[in-house]
Write an enzyme that holds these catalytic residues in place. Structure first.
Site, PDB file in Angstrom:
ATOM      1  N   HIS C  78     -14.244  13.495  10.337  1.00 31.28           N
ATOM      2  CA  HIS C  78     -14.904  12.441   9.560  1.00 31.28           C
ATOM      3  C   HIS C  78     -13.855  11.456   9.034  1.00 31.28           C
ATOM      4  CE1 HIS C  78     -17.211  10.335   6.506  1.00 31.28           C
ATOM      5  NE2 HIS C  78     -16.362  10.747   5.592  1.00 31.28           N
ATOM      6  N   ASP C 107      -7.679 -19.608  21.177  1.00 31.06           N
ATOM      7  CA  ASP C 107      -7.853 -18.170  21.405  1.00 31.06           C
ATOM      8  C   ASP C 107      -6.704 -17.459  20.709  1.00 31.06           C
ATOM      9  OD1 ASP C 107      -8.343 -15.561  22.536  1.00 31.06           O
ATOM     10  OD2 ASP C 107      -9.431 -16.561  24.138  1.00 31.06           O
ATOM     11  N   TRP C 143      -7.761  15.076   7.279  1.00 27.79           N
ATOM     12  CA  TRP C 143      -7.236  13.944   8.030  1.00 27.79           C
ATOM     13  C   TRP C 143      -5.749  13.768   7.782  1.00 27.79           C
ATOM     14  CZ3 TRP C 143      -5.494   8.782   6.907  1.00 27.79           C
ATOM     15  CH2 TRP C 143      -5.333   8.504   5.550  1.00 27.79           C
ATOM     16  N   SER C 170      -2.787   0.739  20.155  1.00 29.55           N
ATOM     17  CA  SER C 170      -3.772  -0.333  20.035  1.00 29.55           C
ATOM     18  C   SER C 170      -3.507  -1.176  18.788  1.00 29.55           C
ATOM     19  CB  SER C 170      -5.170   0.272  19.993  1.00 29.55           C
ATOM     20  OG  SER C 170      -6.086  -0.636  19.476  1.00 29.55           O
ATOM     21  N   SER C 171      -3.233  -0.497  17.669  1.00 29.44           N
ATOM     22  CA  SER C 171      -2.990  -1.232  16.420  1.00 29.44           C
ATOM     23  C   SER C 171      -1.756  -2.109  16.526  1.00 29.44           C
ATOM     24  CB  SER C 171      -2.784  -0.270  15.257  1.00 29.44           C
ATOM     25  OG  SER C 171      -3.964   0.369  14.963  1.00 29.44           O
ATOM     26  N   HIS C 254      -0.072   5.542   2.488  1.00 26.91           N
ATOM     27  CA  HIS C 254      -0.397   4.648   1.384  1.00 26.91           C
ATOM     28  C   HIS C 254      -0.545   3.201   1.835  1.00 26.91           C
ATOM     29  CE1 HIS C 254      -1.578   3.891  -2.592  1.00 26.91           C
ATOM     30  NE2 HIS C 254      -0.844   2.797  -2.551  1.00 26.91           N
ATOM     31  N   GLU C 256      -1.467   2.352   4.605  1.00 25.40           N
ATOM     32  CA  GLU C 256      -2.711   2.384   5.380  1.00 25.40           C
ATOM     33  C   GLU C 256      -3.929   2.087   4.499  1.00 25.40           C
ATOM     34  OE1 GLU C 256      -3.390   2.644   8.512  1.00 25.40           O
ATOM     35  OE2 GLU C 256      -5.548   3.019   8.394  1.00 25.40           O
ATOM     36  N   TYR C 258      -3.981   0.083   2.146  1.00 29.17           N
ATOM     37  CA  TYR C 258      -4.028  -1.368   1.978  1.00 29.17           C
ATOM     38  C   TYR C 258      -4.325  -2.070   3.300  1.00 29.17           C
ATOM     39  CZ  TYR C 258      -2.754  -0.445  -2.694  1.00 29.17           C
ATOM     40  OH  TYR C 258      -2.801   0.020  -3.975  1.00 29.17           O
ATOM     41  N   SER C 269     -12.774 -13.007  -0.485  1.00 30.28           N
ATOM     42  CA  SER C 269     -12.244 -14.288  -0.949  1.00 30.28           C
ATOM     43  C   SER C 269     -12.835 -15.470  -0.200  1.00 30.28           C
ATOM     44  CB  SER C 269     -10.721 -14.322  -0.804  1.00 30.28           C
ATOM     45  OG  SER C 269     -10.156 -13.268  -1.528  1.00 30.28           O
ATOM     46  N   HIS C 303       3.115   9.419  -4.771  1.00 30.26           N
ATOM     47  CA  HIS C 303       2.122   9.714  -5.811  1.00 30.26           C
ATOM     48  C   HIS C 303       0.943  10.497  -5.232  1.00 30.26           C
ATOM     49  CE1 HIS C 303       0.037   5.565  -5.104  1.00 30.26           C
ATOM     50  NE2 HIS C 303      -0.491   6.478  -4.349  1.00 30.26           N
ATOM     51  N   HIS C 304       0.933  10.668  -3.915  1.00 29.25           N
ATOM     52  CA  HIS C 304      -0.077  11.554  -3.325  1.00 29.25           C
ATOM     53  C   HIS C 304       0.399  13.003  -3.348  1.00 29.25           C
ATOM     54  CE1 HIS C 304      -2.561   8.261  -1.693  1.00 29.25           C
ATOM     55  NE2 HIS C 304      -1.417   7.629  -1.606  1.00 29.25           N
ATOM     56  N   THR C 329      -3.271  -6.196  -8.483  1.00 32.87           N
ATOM     57  CA  THR C 329      -4.679  -5.924  -8.204  1.00 32.87           C
ATOM     58  C   THR C 329      -5.546  -6.526  -9.292  1.00 32.87           C
ATOM     59  OG1 THR C 329      -3.898  -3.839  -7.305  1.00 32.87           O
ATOM     60  CG2 THR C 329      -6.264  -4.105  -7.485  1.00 32.87           C
ATOM     61  N   LYS C 332      -6.015 -10.198  -8.821  1.00 34.20           N
ATOM     62  CA  LYS C 332      -7.029 -10.528  -7.820  1.00 34.20           C
ATOM     63  C   LYS C 332      -8.437 -10.446  -8.426  1.00 34.20           C
ATOM     64  CE  LYS C 332      -6.465  -9.820  -3.535  1.00 34.20           C
ATOM     65  NZ  LYS C 332      -5.655 -10.690  -2.701  1.00 34.20           N
ATOM     66  N   ARG C 451     -11.615  19.905  -3.266  1.00 34.29           N
ATOM     67  CA  ARG C 451     -12.263  19.297  -2.107  1.00 34.29           C
ATOM     68  C   ARG C 451     -12.062  20.215  -0.904  1.00 34.29           C
ATOM     69  NH1 ARG C 451      -8.118  14.556  -0.037  1.00 34.29           N
ATOM     70  NH2 ARG C 451      -6.271  15.852  -0.067  1.00 34.29           N
TER      71      ARG C 451
END
Lengths: 374, 162, 527
Positions: C78, C107, C143, C170-171, C254, C256, C258, C269, C303-304, C329, C332, C451
């Site tokens: 998931h 293009d 994940w 791909s990315s 991390h 990722e 963002y 925006s 921090h994770h 943040t 924004k 979790r």
């Protein structure tokens, strides 16, 4: 950190006004803190929550005012401003100052939390797939602690206990008011030792020893769980800490030592089959059943069947070897030699060869396990 | 659209080139900063024992380099088409290689081909050989150019007839 | 191929081959954008079905629906499918459609590479799904794929690693394309500081992707060699360290977050000013805030990992650095609110989703602020208090922004309008069920429910049941979205040239509706 009276009032108000109130099942906040540190964290959280709620209401007050008053449908004409340096500087600097203000109490709590020096006693907790092993380094007591909830409650065949999934056969027992340092490590994969009410959570990393501490302020039974995904039975390896008075703790230590003495067996003694089968069934249901299933059918290919299995119906030496030393091919089958006594291994091998649909008649004596090099 | 066009009498000169919004210095800085960050990160981890990051960072930098080199090589691409008294000349530069073909004005034909993807190809045909022109142009640009060239060629043809 | 003469063939301009080959061979940025968006929606449904399997199991205490091992595979897939298969491709789809039109380019810079970067995705997705069918099942380590658990897995894990490699390729190709397009192909007069904010956010996102993708590839490769080639990167017995993986993973992970959030900021925006009929407030500070968020995202990864037992000094550093992210943040959020302030607001579906984004993303951001405080996080880490904010950022953040974007640009893309009433239903159903599902998970986390467990103690039963009901409601609401899309495509009303009077970027002001297959072949001049 102690909160000023006004904040305490707010936190109290928050805790009572919110719905669910005193009903345990609708618990909406941290578990009641049972250590000074847990109380600090609880207060820290309340403080942050209050600040956040104030900012949130402020910012979205503006937004909702705008949504109501500045709509096209009420005929509001759009202004065309799109910059204001003063305002932009203010809302960069002010949050920064608030954050610095919030950092201070958090720093103090963090430093206290990580200060494991000068403990009164030390316990080593080792995570296994899927149980906890404990070792009292000062008293030389060691035991394993596995889930005590019967399988049929999990599968819905029986009504669930009050402490469903949070009960173990051998809880950790500690004296009240003593600083207990917990050395946390793991035997196979990552685990984490987590007891919410005592505000301890420490990852258990195989090959490394990390530490944490707690000092319970009152007696009682506190329950937690493994908090790092460790495989199939991750949800089924709880932690139970029983905080008792100093006198009760001394008595418990004495009992443990006496039991350890009584359990010592004579390796040359010959046990009869019924005795081994009874013991074996108990071991099987504690340690083997999660993977190899109650009826011994296993979950091939990762967890092979006991019932009519290649190893359990093959030569007994190979069977003993794989139980004692684990499998070289399948990392899921760990070595049980370090965890179980010779008697327990003999019993479980005997049980596996004479129950669960197997009828080989083999009786394995502890002396054979010892002779095999355990 | 051809960037510049000059016509006089029955003569015609068409010139087209690429337009980039980034200068070569800008490209160098972008490529350099991306490569420096990527390699810096993986080097940092490699020093802590995780060397398998390095080859991936390397491959990525090579891919970035190839992309930017392609841009660099094709920055000066141009095409110059002239119609003079007797000849029609196409000079094109693709990735630094200059090619030139002169066709006899009387024999030159303009062919427009439509391709899958809705693309249009513009060809000059003479003696059974096709030369593609207007590669840097849009579809409308090609169609306009085809009309302009035809107009010049047939103008001359009419004159000869008289 | 046929030879034609120029006369009478002006229509050749809009001719395109039809059928499946058009999409297999296409190099047109609009076709590829469409492919990305449909692929992402398909993956969203697959990942959603997995989420519902999880929530079905958690409806009640006890094991009813799946066994614990399959449950763990579900949580793992998931996460992977939603992050790499649904949300990232969705925003790449927006980038493909919008960036060339917004900067006045014909293009993407490398159209053929664009085709490859899309067609790598379906095989990768297939590998992820097939991994469930091989003996031993798929990866079941979450994940985050922490070893040593991943070393125990069967060959399903190898397929997942391979899929991640392909997705990474791909990315990277997509990012190179986006960076070169934005920097090199802007129309005359389209200076960097005139670019629409959506273009800016994608430029920054592409930088992030290029920086972190090799890190992820390296991490999973090391897992692979540990599994099969006798290396010991993550095995303490061989001199390695399982925590090293966590450092590498979160150095990728991390930023990722963002990579997913920043393009969402970009969409919002565009949408908020359009429906406020007022220019975006603080454009310049928006650009700088986004760039600082991106830079800071490289400095806070650990921090994770507050509970792995880092030195206390390191923990203090990560705590302070993390709190710093709240500043840009906050800027924004304030700018968005100021954009709405004194505007002339109307509330069509895109605006509703944008406001929903703003409200819930901020709420999620605030809970992240709670988690930034290391001692509090130590209590809440790996509980449901983590699951809740993650979904506030990913679903209420990224997904709501994507919905806003689809409703906003759909008239431009297909030239037809969606059904406004149904769109509003879609918003309110999503909004309500989302909060029913995830708000209560905060309480579960505070009370101490970890979790990734398939079964839980009885005191967690009530909130879990509510959460499961919400999840099914949310899932079903998304079928309504599919219906709205199909209805708009088949029988939508013809869209007016400027359906949103406040939208003022090039695709609205310089192109007809629907946008022609080839647009801006001749660059517009931007004043």
């Amino acid at each position: 950190m102690r909160l000023p009276a006004i904040l305490r009032f707010f936190s109290l108000a928050l805790a009572t006004i919110l719905p669910g109130m005193a009903v345990a099942a609708w618990e909406m906040n941290f578990q009641a803190p049972k250590t000074v540190l847990a109380q600090d964290i609880y207060d820290l959280h309340t403080l942050i929550m209050i600040i956040i709620v104030v900012i949130f209401v402020g910012v979205f007050g503006f937004m909702f005012y705008s949504i109501v008053k500045h709509r096209k449908s009420v005929g509001h004409k759009a202004s065309h401003f799109h910059e204001n340096t003063t305002v932009e500087v203010i809302w960069t600097v002010v949050p920064f100052l608030i954050l610095v203000g919030m950092a201070w109490p958090a720093t103090k709590t963090l430093l206290a939390m990580r200060d494991t020096s000068a403990p009164d006693m030390t316990i080593k907790a080792t995570g296994y797939q899927w149980k906890w092993g404990y070792e009292y380094l000062d008293d030389d007591i060691r035991f394993y602690s596995t889930l005590a909830t019967p399988r049929d409650q999990i599968e819905g065949a029986a009504a669930k206990n009050e402490n469903y999934l949070l009960e173990v056969d051998n809880p950790v027992v500690v004296p009240v008011g003593k600083k207990v340092r917990v050395l946390v490590t793991a035997n196979d994969v990552l685990h984490a030792w987590y007891v919410p009410a005592l505000a301890v959570k420490q990852d258990a990393v195989p090959g490394f020893i990390r530490d944490t501490w707690f000092k319970a302020e009152e007696t009682g039974v506190f329950r937690g769980q493994c908090a790092e995904l460790c495989g199939k039975e991750h949800g089924f390896m709880p932690i139970v800490v029983k905080v008792v008075s100093e006198a009760e703790y001394r008595q418990w230590v004495a009992e443990q030592k006496a039991a350890a003495g009584a359990a010592a067996f004579d390796p040359s003694k010959t046990y009869d089959k019924a005795e081994l089968m009874a013991k074996g069934e108990q071991i099987y249901n504690t340690h083997c059943v999660a993977c190899h299933q109650p009826d011994g059918s296993g979950m091939p290919p990762t967890f092979p069947a006991i019932k009519g299995g290649k190893i359990t119906t093959g030569p007994v030496a190979k069977h003993i070897d794989i139980v004692v030393n684990g499998s070289t091919k399948n990392p899921m089958m760990v070595a049980w030699g370090p965890q179980l006594s010779a008697l327990e291994i003999a019993a479980v091998v005997t049980y596996q060869r004479n129950a669960l649909g197997n009828k080989l008649g083999t009786v394995v004596q502890p002396s054979e396990i010892v002779a095999a090099g355990n | 659209m051809y960037n510049s066009e000059a016509a006089g009498g029955d003569q015609l000169a068409l010139f087209s080139r690429r337009r980039y919004s980034m200068s070569p210095t800008g490209r160098f800085l972008v490529l350099g900063s991306l490569a420096a960050v990527t390699l810096g990160i993986s080097l940092g981890f490699a020093l802590n024992g995780a060397w398998p990051l390095l080859p991936f960072a390397g491959i990525e930098c090579v891919a970035l380099y190839l992309a930017f080199r392609w841009l660099q090589r094709h920055e000066d691409d141009y095409e110059f088409l002239t119609i003079e008294d007797q000849s029609l000349t196409v000079e094109s530069c693709v990735g630094g290689t200059v090619e030139r073909r002169s066709l006899n004005r009387a024999w030159a034909q303009v062919v427009v081909e439509s391709q899958p993807q809705g693309r249009v190809r513009l060809l000059l045909r003479s003696h059974g050989r096709d030369t593609e022109v207007g590669k840097l142009l849009s579809n409308e640009g090609k169609l306009t150019a085809a009309a302009r060239i035809r107009e010049r060629l047939s103008a001359r043809a009419l004159t000869i007839k008289d | 191929m046929q030879a034609v003469d120029a006369h009478g063939h002006d229509h050749a301009h809009d001719h395109a081959p039809s059928g499946i080959m058009r999409y297999v061979t296409t190099t047109n940025h609009k076709d590829i954008g469409t492919l990305y968006l449909w692929f992402s929606f398909a993956m969203f449904l697959v990942g959603g079905a997995m989420a519902l399997t999880i929530r079905a199991e958690l409806f009640q205490p006890g094991l009813q629906v799946v066994n614990p091992d399959f449950f763990n595979q579900m949580t793992t897939l998931h996460g992977l499918i939603m992050v790499f298969g649904a949300i990232m491709p969705a925003f790449v789809g927006f980038a493909n459609w919008q960036i060339p039109m917004m900067i006045g380019a014909p293009d993407m810079a490398f159209p053929r590479m664009n085709n490859w970067s899309f067609w790598l995705l379906p095989p990768a997705a297939l590998l992820l799904i097939i991994s469930m069918l091989v003996p031993g099942g798929s990866a079941a380590a979450g994940w985050t794929l922490y070893p040593p658990l991943t070393v125990q897995h069967g060959m399903g894990m190898d397929l997942v690693i391979f899929a991640i490699h392909i997705l990474g390729m791909s990315s990277i190709m997509g990012s190179i394309n986006i960076i070169t397009t934005i920097l090199n192909m802007r129309a005359p007069g389209m200076t960097l500081m005139k670019m629409p904010l959506f273009v800016w956010t994608w430029l920054i996102t592409a930088y992030l992707l290029i920086a972190v993708m090799p890190v992820l590839a390296g991490a999973v490769t090391m897992t692979l060699t540990d599994r099969h080639f006798g290396t010991h990167f993550f095995n303490a017995a061989g001199g390695g360290d399982p925590v090293l993986f966590q450092h590498i993973f979160w150095f990728f992970g991390h930023p990722e977050v963002y990579v997913i959030a920043i393009p969402a900021f970009g969409v919002v925006s565009q949408v908020l000013p359009a429906f406020s009929r007022k220019p975006l407030f603080g454009y310049t500070s928006m650009v700088y805030a986004t760039a600082s968020i991106a830079i800071l995202s490289f400095l806070v990864w650990a921090h994770h990992m507050y509970t792995v037992g880092m030195p206390v000094e390191a923990q203090l550093y990560y705590m302070f650095a993390t709190m710093l992210i709240a500043v840009p943040t906050g800027v924004k959020v304030f700018n968005w609110v100021a954009t709405m302030w004194k505007g002339s607001l109307s509330f069509e579906t895109p605006m509703l989703f944008a406001i929903g984004f703003l409200f819930l993303f901020t709420l999620g951001g605030f809970t992240c602020l709670v988690l930034a405080r290391s001692p509090v996080d130590a209590q809440l880490h790996v509980t449901y208090y983590l699951v809740a904010p993650v979904h506030y950022v990913m679903v209420a953040g990224a997904l709501f922004a994507a919905f806003a974007g689809v409703y906003f640009w759909l008239p431009k893309w297909i030239g037809k309008m969606y059904d406004e009433t149904l769109g509003q239903w879609h918003f309110w159903l999503s909004m309500i069920f989302f909060n029913v599902t995830f708000f209560v998970q905060h309480f579960l986390g505070l009370a101490g429910m970890p979790r990734r467990i398939p079964d839980y103690a009885l005191q967690f039963a009530d909130f879990n049941m509510i959460s499961s009901i919400g999840a099914f409601g949310f899932g079903l609401s998304q079928l309504l979205f599919l219906y709205i899309l199909l209805k708009a495509i088949r029988s939508g009303e013809k869209a007016p040239e400027r359906p949103w009077e406040g939208a003022d970027t090039l695709e609205w002001t310089h192109l007809p509706t629907p946008a022609p297959y080839h647009s801006f072949e001749t660059a517009p001049t931007v004043k």
